[in-house]
Design a protein around this motif. Structure first.
Motif, PDB file in Angstrom:
ATOM      1  N   ALA A 194     -55.961 -16.725  -7.058  1.00  0.00           N
ATOM      2  CA  ALA A 194     -55.074 -16.203  -6.015  1.00  0.00           C
ATOM      3  C   ALA A 194     -53.617 -16.249  -6.473  1.00  0.00           C
ATOM      4  N   LEU A 195     -53.229 -17.320  -7.146  1.00  0.00           N
ATOM      5  CA  LEU A 195     -51.857 -17.417  -7.647  1.00  0.00           C
ATOM      6  C   LEU A 195     -51.584 -16.350  -8.708  1.00  0.00           C
ATOM      7  N   ILE A 196     -52.534 -16.164  -9.619  1.00  0.00           N
ATOM      8  CA  ILE A 196     -52.362 -15.143 -10.653  1.00  0.00           C
ATOM      9  C   ILE A 196     -52.303 -13.764 -10.014  1.00  0.00           C
ATOM     10  N   PHE A 197     -53.204 -13.499  -9.079  1.00  0.00           N
ATOM     11  CA  PHE A 197     -53.230 -12.199  -8.414  1.00  0.00           C
ATOM     12  C   PHE A 197     -51.914 -11.942  -7.679  1.00  0.00           C
ATOM     13  N   ALA A 198     -51.394 -12.947  -6.985  1.00  0.00           N
ATOM     14  CA  ALA A 198     -50.117 -12.793  -6.276  1.00  0.00           C
ATOM     15  C   ALA A 198     -48.984 -12.530  -7.267  1.00  0.00           C
ATOM     16  N   SER A 199     -48.956 -13.280  -8.346  1.00  0.00           N
ATOM     17  CA  SER A 199     -47.908 -13.112  -9.347  1.00  0.00           C
ATOM     18  C   SER A 199     -47.928 -11.717  -9.955  1.00  0.00           C
ATOM     19  N   VAL A 200     -49.115 -11.296 -10.370  1.00  0.00           N
ATOM     20  CA  VAL A 200     -49.251  -9.987 -11.011  1.00  0.00           C
ATOM     21  C   VAL A 200     -48.973  -8.861 -10.017  1.00  0.00           C
TER      22      VAL A 200
ATOM     23  N   LEU B  78     -45.922 -19.909 -12.372  1.00  0.00           N
ATOM     24  CA  LEU B  78     -45.734 -21.288 -12.813  1.00  0.00           C
ATOM     25  C   LEU B  78     -46.760 -22.218 -12.154  1.00  0.00           C
ATOM     26  N   PHE B  79     -47.027 -21.996 -10.874  1.00  0.00           N
ATOM     27  CA  PHE B  79     -48.050 -22.805 -10.207  1.00  0.00           C
ATOM     28  C   PHE B  79     -49.439 -22.537 -10.781  1.00  0.00           C
ATOM     29  N   ALA B  80     -49.706 -21.304 -11.145  1.00  0.00           N
ATOM     30  CA  ALA B  80     -51.004 -20.982 -11.761  1.00  0.00           C
ATOM     31  C   ALA B  80     -51.148 -21.686 -13.108  1.00  0.00           C
ATOM     32  N   LEU B  81     -50.069 -21.721 -13.875  1.00  0.00           N
ATOM     33  CA  LEU B  81     -50.130 -22.363 -15.191  1.00  0.00           C
ATOM     34  C   LEU B  81     -50.376 -23.864 -15.097  1.00  0.00           C
ATOM     35  N   ARG B  82     -50.033 -24.457 -13.970  1.00  0.00           N
ATOM     36  CA  ARG B  82     -50.317 -25.881 -13.784  1.00  0.00           C
ATOM     37  C   ARG B  82     -51.817 -26.128 -13.691  1.00  0.00           C
ATOM     38  N   GLN B  83     -52.577 -25.096 -13.309  1.00  0.00           N
ATOM     39  CA  GLN B  83     -54.015 -25.259 -13.083  1.00  0.00           C
ATOM     40  C   GLN B  83     -54.888 -24.734 -14.223  1.00  0.00           C
ATOM     41  N   LEU B  84     -54.338 -23.875 -15.058  1.00  0.00           N
ATOM     42  CA  LEU B  84     -55.161 -23.179 -16.052  1.00  0.00           C
ATOM     43  C   LEU B  84     -54.582 -23.299 -17.450  1.00  0.00           C
ATOM     44  N   ASP B  85     -55.457 -23.156 -18.424  1.00  0.00           N
ATOM     45  CA  ASP B  85     -54.991 -23.025 -19.806  1.00  0.00           C
ATOM     46  C   ASP B  85     -54.245 -21.702 -19.941  1.00  0.00           C
ATOM     47  N   LEU B  86     -53.195 -21.702 -20.709  1.00  0.00           N
ATOM     48  CA  LEU B  86     -52.426 -20.480 -20.930  1.00  0.00           C
ATOM     49  C   LEU B  86     -53.294 -19.391 -21.537  1.00  0.00           C
ATOM     50  N   SER B  87     -54.192 -19.783 -22.455  1.00  0.00           N
ATOM     51  CA  SER B  87     -55.039 -18.786 -23.121  1.00  0.00           C
ATOM     52  C   SER B  87     -56.028 -18.126 -22.170  1.00  0.00           C
ATOM     53  N   LEU B  88     -56.309 -18.770 -21.023  1.00  0.00           N
ATOM     54  CA  LEU B  88     -57.154 -18.149 -20.008  1.00  0.00           C
ATOM     55  C   LEU B  88     -56.307 -17.351 -19.017  1.00  0.00           C
ATOM     56  N   ALA B  89     -55.178 -17.905 -18.631  1.00  0.00           N
ATOM     57  CA  ALA B  89     -54.342 -17.270 -17.601  1.00  0.00           C
ATOM     58  C   ALA B  89     -53.658 -15.998 -18.103  1.00  0.00           C
ATOM     59  N   TYR B  90     -53.078 -16.062 -19.285  1.00  0.00           N
ATOM     60  CA  TYR B  90     -52.214 -14.957 -19.718  1.00  0.00           C
ATOM     61  C   TYR B  90     -52.910 -13.604 -19.824  1.00  0.00           C
TER      62      TYR B  90
ATOM     63  N   PHE C 275     -54.812 -12.274 -17.908  1.00  0.00           N
ATOM     64  CA  PHE C 275     -54.891 -11.667 -16.582  1.00  0.00           C
ATOM     65  C   PHE C 275     -53.609 -10.925 -16.203  1.00  0.00           C
ATOM     66  N   VAL C 276     -52.590 -11.078 -17.009  1.00  0.00           N
ATOM     67  CA  VAL C 276     -51.390 -10.255 -16.827  1.00  0.00           C
ATOM     68  C   VAL C 276     -51.756  -8.782 -17.023  1.00  0.00           C
ATOM     69  N   ALA C 277     -52.839  -8.522 -17.743  1.00  0.00           N
ATOM     70  CA  ALA C 277     -53.303  -7.143 -17.946  1.00  0.00           C
ATOM     71  C   ALA C 277     -53.672  -6.465 -16.637  1.00  0.00           C
ATOM     72  N   MET C 278     -53.917  -7.265 -15.586  1.00  0.00           N
ATOM     73  CA  MET C 278     -54.164  -6.653 -14.275  1.00  0.00           C
ATOM     74  C   MET C 278     -52.964  -5.822 -13.839  1.00  0.00           C
ATOM     75  N   SER C 279     -51.786  -6.204 -14.337  1.00  0.00           N
ATOM     76  CA  SER C 279     -50.587  -5.443 -13.955  1.00  0.00           C
ATOM     77  C   SER C 279     -50.678  -4.001 -14.453  1.00  0.00           C
ATOM     78  N   PHE C 280     -51.346  -3.770 -15.589  1.00  0.00           N
ATOM     79  CA  PHE C 280     -51.507  -2.396 -16.076  1.00  0.00           C
ATOM     80  C   PHE C 280     -52.268  -1.565 -15.053  1.00  0.00           C
ATOM     81  N   VAL C 281     -53.322  -2.165 -14.506  1.00  0.00           N
ATOM     82  CA  VAL C 281     -54.152  -1.473 -13.518  1.00  0.00           C
ATOM     83  C   VAL C 281     -53.362  -1.255 -12.232  1.00  0.00           C
ATOM     84  N   MET C 282     -52.673  -2.299 -11.790  1.00  0.00           N
ATOM     85  CA  MET C 282     -51.917  -2.203 -10.534  1.00  0.00           C
ATOM     86  C   MET C 282     -50.743  -1.228 -10.634  1.00  0.00           C
TER      87      MET C 282
END
Length: 121
Positions: free
Chosen positions: A7-13, A65-77, A79-86
């Motif tokens: 949810a944090l990643i989705f909100a950020s993106v 930043l809150f999402a990064l507290r919960q996830l590895d960067l290599s997993l989280a980052y 998902f920034v590709a969702m921004s291409f779709v959005m």
């Protein structure tokens, strides 16, 4: 990946994608053709829509930043590709940009890749 992290990643993106759309709208109105580069630059930067885009990016960064507290960067980052779709969807829906089959196929591949990563994360 937990639902709260997603949810944090989705909100950020999402906020970043909305920021890009605001940028596009903000720079769409132009200065006088004979205006100096400085005047054109200031006109763009002081556009209310460009300022809105910057604010959206700022709030999105806090969520990130809150999402990064919960996830590895290599997993989280990735998902920034969702921004291409959005951003593509926003451009098509709100800005009247063309819907091309090859663009849709590429966006679909991004979504499939993200689903694979989410399942393995």
């Amino acid at each position: 990946m937990t639902w709260s992290a997603f949810a944090l990643i989705f909100a950020s993106v999402s906020l970043s994608a909305l920021g890009q759309t605001a940028f596009k709208i903000g720079v769409g109105r132009g200065s006088a053709p004979d205006a100096s580069v400085l005047v054109k630059t200031l006109d763009m930067l002081l556009s209310p829509m460009v300022m809105l885009g910057l604010a959206l990016y700022g709030v999105g960064t806090v969520f990130w930043l809150f999402a990064l507290r919960q996830l590895d960067l290599s997993l989280a980052y990735p998902f920034v590709a969702m921004s291409f779709v959005m951003v593509a969807g926003s451009g098509m829906l709100f800005l009247g940009e063309p819907v091309q089959p090859t663009r849709l196929i590429g966006l679909g591949l991004i979504v499939v890749g993200l689903l694979v990563m989410a399942r393995g994360g």
